[in-house]
Scaffold this motif. Structure first.
Motif: not given
Length: 290
Positions: A78-79, A81-85
């Motif tokens: 989750i962390k 993917n959030v950074l990857n946005m």
């Protein structure tokens, strides 16, 4: 359940020891025991039992410990993917690296990559190639660097090939090897199998092991001191060109090469930092000088 609670369960299950777990998590034993009691109260079950040799997990505790692995992986994803946005390349890149690659190649690679992507951090785990292979397969790391031909069916990149050599301080003849002392060392199973196969095809008697050491670096130093010959991959011999080297060859006369690969999963390319790192690795030349 908080993140730290899942981390406590995971670490305690791995260590099976309260004292060691507390040290690894940088908390006091009373604080750790208190958290365990609160977890047990929350679920209404006993998680661990203390014994003379450490702690033992109950069936309910084992189930929760396995859930901890899944929960921590989900939180980590989750962390990431959030950074990857966003468009910026950042986050923590997890790398599994074979011991020798970590020493001879990795520092230069990470330094250059960090110069291009200063917001990327690294978590590096080193070990035998077989353990790195397992870490990539289980997705404990994003990218793995392994030495040898493993049966990997996902994405991979051949980084370089190197010779495997008979090495000695003074010139020797291959015909004399069975009567000469060999300095042997602990290595991964694939290299061991390659060397043993070459030996059995050329000699009818086993090698004369005069010394056993734990690392290839130590082995090369013993050879440099004249304590015997060794059979070593070329990358370990960088900077020791004064030693006498004879390449191992196949029955057809072709040099036996050991390959070093980069393994990763295709779906990990959805992360900007992994995509950037793979592209970076595709551009650099890591060939070992012969």
């Amino acid at each position: 359940m908080e993140y730290r609670d899942w981390h406590i369960l995971q670490t305690l299950f791995q260590e099976q020891n309260i004292t060691r777990t507390a040290e690894l998590l940088y908390i006091s034993q009373p604080a750790l025991t208190k958290r365990l009691r609160q977890i047990e109260k929350e679920f209404g079950v006993q998680i661990v039992q203390r014994g003379s040799r450490g702690v033992h997990f109950t069936p309910q505790g084992e189930y929760l410990a396995k859930c901890a692995d899944d929960m921590l992986m989900r939180l980590r994803n989750i962390k990431e993917n959030v950074l990857n946005m966003g468009d910026e390349v950042n986050g923590t890149l997890r790398l599994g690296v074979s011991n020798y690659f970590a020493r001879y190649k990795l520092p230069m690679i990470l330094k250059s990559f960090k110069e291009q992507y200063p917001n990327v951090e690294f978590k590096v785990v080193t070990g035998w190639s077989k353990d790195v292979y397992k870490s990539v397969y289980n997705q404990d790391v994003h990218v793995g660097f392994v030495r040898g031909d493993y049966n990997w069916t996902d994405q991979k990149l051949l980084l370089f090939e190197e010779s495997v050599c008979v090495v000695s301080r003074d010139p020797i003849s291959l015909e004399d090897l069975p009567s000469l002392p060999r300095v042997d060392y602990e290595t991964d199973p694939l290299l061991r199998a390659l060397v043993d196969s070459w030996w059995t095809k050329h000699y009818s008697q086993p090698p004369l092991i005069g010394m056993e050491v734990d690392k290839a670096d130590t082995c090369s130093e013993m050879v440099a001191s004249g304590l015997g010959y060794a059979i070593l991959p070329r990358v370990v011999l960088i900077g020791k060109e004064d030693l006498h080297m004879i390449e191992l060859t196949s029955e057809t006369g072709k040099p036996l090469k050991r390959k070093t690969w980069m393994f990763y999963h295709a779906d990990s390319l959805e992360l900007q930092m992994v995509k950037a790192f793979v592209h970076f690795m595709e551009q650099i030349d890591l060939q070992v000088p012969e």
